[in-house]
Design an enzyme around this catalytic site. Sequence first.
Site, PDB file in Angstrom:
ATOM      1  N   ILE A  77     -86.940  57.623  20.596  1.00  0.00           N
ATOM      2  CA  ILE A  77     -85.772  58.444  20.848  1.00  0.00           C
ATOM      3  C   ILE A  77     -85.159  58.004  22.177  1.00  0.00           C
ATOM      4  O   ILE A  77     -85.848  57.948  23.196  1.00  0.00           O
ATOM      5  CB  ILE A  77     -86.137  59.939  20.906  1.00  0.00           C
ATOM      6  CG1 ILE A  77     -86.795  60.380  19.590  1.00  0.00           C
ATOM      7  CG2 ILE A  77     -84.905  60.781  21.211  1.00  0.00           C
ATOM      8  CD1 ILE A  77     -85.921  60.205  18.379  1.00  0.00           C
ATOM      9  N   ASN A  92     -76.419  51.678  17.731  1.00  0.00           N
ATOM     10  CA  ASN A  92     -77.655  51.484  16.973  1.00  0.00           C
ATOM     11  C   ASN A  92     -77.356  50.866  15.611  1.00  0.00           C
ATOM     12  O   ASN A  92     -76.320  51.135  15.007  1.00  0.00           O
ATOM     13  CB  ASN A  92     -78.357  52.832  16.769  1.00  0.00           C
ATOM     14  CG  ASN A  92     -79.654  52.693  15.990  1.00  0.00           C
ATOM     15  OD1 ASN A  92     -80.541  51.953  16.380  1.00  0.00           O
ATOM     16  ND2 ASN A  92     -79.761  53.405  14.875  1.00  0.00           N
ATOM     17  N   HIS A  94     -78.782  50.961  11.881  1.00  0.00           N
ATOM     18  CA  HIS A  94     -79.690  51.690  10.998  1.00  0.00           C
ATOM     19  C   HIS A  94     -79.713  51.016   9.634  1.00  0.00           C
ATOM     20  O   HIS A  94     -78.660  50.636   9.114  1.00  0.00           O
ATOM     21  CB  HIS A  94     -79.235  53.148  10.842  1.00  0.00           C
ATOM     22  CG  HIS A  94     -80.245  53.995  10.154  1.00  0.00           C
ATOM     23  ND1 HIS A  94     -80.299  54.120   8.785  1.00  0.00           N
ATOM     24  CD2 HIS A  94     -81.268  54.730  10.639  1.00  0.00           C
ATOM     25  CE1 HIS A  94     -81.309  54.904   8.459  1.00  0.00           C
ATOM     26  NE2 HIS A  94     -81.913  55.289   9.558  1.00  0.00           N
ATOM     27  N   THR A 129     -76.182  58.996  20.074  1.00  0.00           N
ATOM     28  CA  THR A 129     -76.001  60.283  20.738  1.00  0.00           C
ATOM     29  C   THR A 129     -77.354  60.991  20.804  1.00  0.00           C
ATOM     30  O   THR A 129     -78.358  60.468  20.325  1.00  0.00           O
ATOM     31  CB  THR A 129     -74.990  61.167  19.980  1.00  0.00           C
ATOM     32  OG1 THR A 129     -75.526  61.484  18.680  1.00  0.00           O
ATOM     33  CG2 THR A 129     -73.644  60.468  19.826  1.00  0.00           C
ATOM     34  N   ASP A 133     -79.355  59.410  14.670  1.00  0.00           N
ATOM     35  CA  ASP A 133     -78.642  58.862  13.511  1.00  0.00           C
ATOM     36  C   ASP A 133     -77.414  59.681  13.109  1.00  0.00           C
ATOM     37  O   ASP A 133     -76.978  59.626  11.958  1.00  0.00           O
ATOM     38  CB  ASP A 133     -79.581  58.733  12.302  1.00  0.00           C
ATOM     39  CG  ASP A 133     -80.660  57.682  12.514  1.00  0.00           C
ATOM     40  OD1 ASP A 133     -80.448  56.787  13.351  1.00  0.00           O
ATOM     41  OD2 ASP A 133     -81.703  57.756  11.852  1.00  0.00           O
ATOM     42  N   GLN A 159     -81.427  43.015   5.952  1.00  0.00           N
ATOM     43  CA  GLN A 159     -81.474  42.289   7.223  1.00  0.00           C
ATOM     44  C   GLN A 159     -80.439  41.175   7.265  1.00  0.00           C
ATOM     45  O   GLN A 159     -79.866  40.882   8.329  1.00  0.00           O
ATOM     46  CB  GLN A 159     -82.877  41.718   7.450  1.00  0.00           C
ATOM     47  CG  GLN A 159     -83.881  42.772   7.879  1.00  0.00           C
ATOM     48  CD  GLN A 159     -85.290  42.223   8.026  1.00  0.00           C
ATOM     49  OE1 GLN A 159     -85.622  41.163   7.486  1.00  0.00           O
ATOM     50  NE2 GLN A 159     -86.125  42.942   8.753  1.00  0.00           N
ATOM     51  N   GLU A 162     -77.342  42.845   8.183  1.00  0.00           N
ATOM     52  CA  GLU A 162     -77.346  43.187   9.595  1.00  0.00           C
ATOM     53  C   GLU A 162     -76.912  41.994  10.438  1.00  0.00           C
ATOM     54  O   GLU A 162     -76.173  42.142  11.421  1.00  0.00           O
ATOM     55  CB  GLU A 162     -78.745  43.643  10.027  1.00  0.00           C
ATOM     56  CG  GLU A 162     -79.150  44.989   9.458  1.00  0.00           C
ATOM     57  CD  GLU A 162     -80.591  45.354   9.794  1.00  0.00           C
ATOM     58  OE1 GLU A 162     -81.264  44.548  10.471  1.00  0.00           O
ATOM     59  OE2 GLU A 162     -81.036  46.437   9.380  1.00  0.00           O
TER      60      GLU A 162
END
Length: 199
Positions: A77, A92, A94, A129, A133, A159, A162
């Site tokens: 976190i 981030n 995800h 934030t 997520d 991936q 990504e």
Amino acid sequence: RGTAVRRLIGRTARADARVPASVELVVSDRHTSAALDITREHRIPAIYLPPGDEQQLIALLRSFRIDVVLLAGYKAIVGRRLIAEYGPNLVNIHPSLLPRHGGRFDLHAHQSVLGTGDTHTGCTFHQVTAKVDQGPITLQRRIRVPEGVTAEELRALVQEEEGEGLVDLLTLLAGSGCGAAGGAGAAEGGDGSTQYSVD
């Protein structure tokens, strides 16, 4: 594994690279991290930093003049100080199409996709934030879930998306004036997660 670090370096190191950034730093809280070895092979600064010292991480990012931080597979976190320091420039990755399967990491996200029978999946780049997520979505890349695919096979497919999404994201950030045309840094967590910083 250092997969994401290798992918980012590969997409920024080529002379014909479309990515308007270069990797300038990798930080890991595991001194045996593969990401550190990969980074050193490319003669990029690679630093071991024990886990839990967010203020020291912030100081390190400042010293390298990092102004956009990208987290990829980062399971911890993120603390409020890092969020306050970087705000909308803390992004981030995800491994699903948020808001679906939020809060799940790595293989668990892909198992969840298969378990719910989703016909499409992908990856999401979103602002970090205090709510895990749930930050504003910057961009998503979407693929069809092949019939009979395993969670491991699906992870490999996502991936790849990504990797392409990194190109899209850094180009987008450069166009928005966030400073992505400079250097990039990365930090890998001891659990095999990877955190990117783009200057």
